[in-house]
Motif scaffolding. Sequence first.
Motif, PDB file in Angstrom:
ATOM      1  N   GLU A 138       1.901  -3.317   1.678  1.00 33.91           N
ATOM      2  CA  GLU A 138       1.662  -2.284   2.681  1.00 33.91           C
ATOM      3  C   GLU A 138       2.336  -2.655   4.010  1.00 33.91           C
ATOM      4  OE1 GLU A 138      -2.663  -0.466   1.391  1.00 33.91           O
ATOM      5  OE2 GLU A 138      -2.606  -2.346   2.519  1.00 33.91           O
TER       6      GLU A 138
ATOM      7  N   GLU B  43      -2.584  -5.215   2.572  1.00 36.23           N
ATOM      8  CA  GLU B  43      -1.868  -5.957   1.554  1.00 36.23           C
ATOM      9  C   GLU B  43      -0.431  -6.210   2.018  1.00 36.23           C
ATOM     10  OE1 GLU B  43      -3.184  -7.069  -1.188  1.00 36.23           O
ATOM     11  OE2 GLU B  43      -5.134  -6.069  -0.976  1.00 36.23           O
ATOM     12  N   ARG B  44       0.189  -7.247   1.418  1.00 34.60           N
ATOM     13  CA  ARG B  44       1.543  -7.590   1.838  1.00 34.60           C
ATOM     14  C   ARG B  44       2.503  -6.431   1.606  1.00 34.60           C
ATOM     15  NH1 ARG B  44       5.379 -12.556  -0.429  1.00 34.60           N
ATOM     16  NH2 ARG B  44       7.273 -11.862   0.639  1.00 34.60           N
TER      17      ARG B  44
END
Length: 293
Positions: free
Chosen positions: A5, A2-3
């Motif tokens: 992360e 995910e962005r």
Amino acid sequence: MERHEIEAFLTLAEELHFRRTSERLGLAQGRVSQTIKKLERRIGVPLFERTSRHVALTAIGAQLRDDLLPGYRQIQHAVARATEAGRGIGGTLRVGYSGPMVAELILKAAEKFRARYPGSDVRIQEVQLSDPFGPIRSGQVHMQITERPCSEPDLTMGPLVLSAPRALMVPDRHPLARRTSVSLEDFAEAPLVAIAGAVPPYWLDYHYPQHTPAGRTVPRGPTAMYWAELQSLVAAGAGISPACATAERYTGRPGITWVPFHDAPPVDFGFLWPASGETVRVRAFVELFPAID
């Protein structure tokens, strides 16, 4: 991944400090720690070595950082360009100037502008004193920095950019050349070489007065359309002419002595743009100028 992360991982990989990472991301420190642990569980190996005093990338963490960083930066650049295009900042801004010292300031600002707004560009163009408002009215430039005063209803005056002392250019052999300073009254001591062309009368009266403060008539000399021509006339002994003292460093030439005034107001340079042309791009460039060193 995910962005959030990717952002947490790359920021921690740069800072190597959980508190600073949480401050940069605007997240709780515990949230950053949880995100990294979740990412490590998914990958199956530790990405960071942690102690109470030390945070370091593991070999696999360093490899992941090196693989992710180019793509992440490309995404950031693409988003920034799209945002700027939506705001109207991207594209080319044409800026006029009427003196080399001003051109130097604009070039410094242009470098900062391009760095802050990728996809934008700044082109500069000299504006002749003989037609100070022609290029901006014809659309050749979007804005300019020029000598004041300006009292034109279709043009908007922006912030002051530069205020420089005034000097008198005199032929080397003229008696005034032996002075350490001159007065506005000394305009009456020799023919005045002035700029001609499409110049407003109020601007000419301010820079090339017809009378001294005491009311003495200022004798008129030949006129010039261009700065180099004006200097050639002064050097040849045709008369004297006022100028921004800072210009001597850029345009000083043999045959002319620059004598400072001790009672003249400074030469003020300020922003100018069409009253109907105050775009987001223009405003962004103006707001950036005070940040110049």
